[in-house]
Write a protein that holds these residues in place. Structure first.
Motif, PDB file in Angstrom:
ATOM      1  N   PHE A   1      -8.178  -2.964  11.286  1.00  0.00           N
ATOM      2  CA  PHE A   1      -7.895  -3.358   9.979  1.00  0.00           C
ATOM      3  C   PHE A   1      -8.541  -3.584   9.198  1.00  0.00           C
ATOM      4  N   PRO A   2      -8.306  -2.404   7.655  1.00  0.00           N
ATOM      5  CA  PRO A   2      -6.556  -2.908   7.485  1.00  0.00           C
ATOM      6  C   PRO A   2      -5.994  -1.805   8.356  1.00  0.00           C
ATOM      7  N   ALA A   3      -5.019  -1.817   8.466  1.00  0.00           N
ATOM      8  CA  ALA A   3      -4.332  -0.677   8.908  1.00  0.00           C
ATOM      9  C   ALA A   3      -2.694  -0.061   7.506  1.00  0.00           C
ATOM     10  N   PRO A   4      -2.733   1.141   7.554  1.00  0.00           N
ATOM     11  CA  PRO A   4      -1.547   1.572   6.704  1.00  0.00           C
ATOM     12  C   PRO A   4      -0.068   0.913   6.733  1.00  0.00           C
ATOM     13  N   SER A   5      -0.085   1.219   8.109  1.00  0.00           N
ATOM     14  CA  SER A   5       1.892   1.320   8.628  1.00  0.00           C
ATOM     15  C   SER A   5       1.253   0.459   9.830  1.00  0.00           C
ATOM     16  N   PHE A   6       3.058   0.467   9.910  1.00  0.00           N
ATOM     17  CA  PHE A   6       3.283  -0.344  11.271  1.00  0.00           C
ATOM     18  C   PHE A   6       2.755   0.635  12.471  1.00  0.00           C
ATOM     19  N   SER A   7       3.170   2.493  12.069  1.00  0.00           N
ATOM     20  CA  SER A   7       2.633   3.047  12.815  1.00  0.00           C
ATOM     21  C   SER A   7       1.575   2.933  13.738  1.00  0.00           C
ATOM     22  N   ASP A   8       0.698   3.496  12.672  1.00  0.00           N
ATOM     23  CA  ASP A   8      -0.842   3.529  12.624  1.00  0.00           C
ATOM     24  C   ASP A   8      -1.871   1.899  13.459  1.00  0.00           C
TER      25      ASP A   8
END
Length: 341
Positions: free
Chosen positions: A6-13
């Motif tokens: 984290f931070p993760a910009p998206s679920f995919s990432d």
């Protein structure tokens, strides 16, 4: 090097980061098992205690692991699904219980003190409940990722073991909805009394959950989308904490049904995502035993508990400490001069 979760910009990432998390140390597991077989006892005679010691060795990466620092985190959240009347107590109780935790007056305070764990309680926007999942998604993707990041940030990277628990009026319905959506069956097979629902309350929970599953049918193939559709901030924070612990190779003790249901989102995402997790106890909530079967996990204890708060996990910490005391402190056959080793 493992990319920070984290931070993760998206679920995919985030999915890409989860599959790259570390595994247990095979060499330490082998060395710990060899030590168990050399101690002054018949092989296997300490039963599950031997397995727990070897489990800890694998995640600590040493043959003789110890617990110098145990961290306990309890996450609290409120839920929009309470608008459907699924909760026998008002949502104000969540904040009141958080205050009780902070004042040291709850069961979890006493059990953490007894087992030697440092407790932190984290209230997640209690004044702003999630949305009613029977009318739409409980959270947006950004809200889920934010709560997961907050859970991850709460984990002390220096901890030797992490206990996880929760508090949130209505969250037994959320747990049953998550498990129904992730693993199938019917809502009747997953719902339980929670804080005290009667038979009509159970039927209401099941109806609300089935309506939610029908509404969110398009999300059911994606565990993170299921978390957004049905989950609460405390469930997302538990997921974030589990992932942060895995990245730091910290073993985790999950509590009962609600906590395990939250973490089960990660199991549905990657079958090995909970390999570093123990389940502290088998909850009296009926859905928990079914869920343990799905996860292929055996609880450390079975005491008829269903309080939540991390209480069962805190008691299990005492068993884990006992397992490591025997593993580290016993003499080998050679050291004791005992024949048969």
């Amino acid at each position: 090097m493992i990319q920070p979760l984290f931070p993760a910009p998206s679920f995919s990432d985030l999915r890409d980061r989860v599959v790259a998390l570390p595994d247990a140390d095979a060499g330490a597991i082998k060395a710990a098992r060899a030590r168990q077989d050399s101690l002054t006892k018949p092989p296997g005679s300490l039963g599950r205690l031997e397995d727990l010691a070897v489990f800890m060795a694998g995640w600590h990466g040493v043959a003789r692991p110890r617990i110098a620092q145990a961290q306990a985190l309890v996450f609290a959240g409120n839920h929009g699904i309470c608008a459907q009347g699924v909760n026998p107590f008002p949502q104000e109780v969540t904040a009141q219980m958080v205050a009780n935790f902070q004042a040291g007056g709850a069961a979890i305070n006493q059990l953490c003190r007894a087992s030697g764990a440092e407790l932190t309680v984290i209230a997640l926007d209690l004044e702003r409940p999630t949305a009613d999942f029977s009318a739409g998604p409980a959270m947006r993707e950004a809200e889920v990722l934010d709560a997961m990041a907050r859970g991850a940030q709460a984990v002390d990277p220096g901890a030797d073991v992490l206990i996880l628990g929760e508090m949130g009026i209505g969250n037994s319905t959320v747990a049953a909805a998550l498990t129904r959506a992730l693993f199938g069956g019917t809502a009747d097979e997953w719902v339980g009394p929670g804080a005290g629902s009667d038979s009509e309350g159970l039927r209401l929970k099941a109806r609300v959950i089935e309506a939610g599953v029908a509404r969110h049918a398009a999300a059911l193939a994606d565990p993170l989308a299921v978390l957004a559709a049905f989950g609460g901030r405390e469930q997302a924070a538990i997921c974030g904490a589990v992932l942060a612990a895995r990245a730091a190779r910290i073993p985790v003790i999950l509590d009962g049904f609600i906590c395990t249901a939250a973490a089960a989102v990660l199991h549905a995402l990657d079958a090995g995502a909970l390999d570093h997790c123990l389940v502290g106890h088998a909850s009296a909530e009926p859905g928990h035993r079914r869920l343990l079967g799905v996860l292929g996990k055996k609880a450390v204890l079975d005491l008829g508990m269903r309080l939540g708060e991390g209480s069962g996990a805190a008691v299990a910490l005492g068993v884990l400490r006992a397992a490591l005391a025997a593993h580290d402190g016993m003499a080998t056959f050679a050291e004791a001069g005992v024949s048969g080793g």
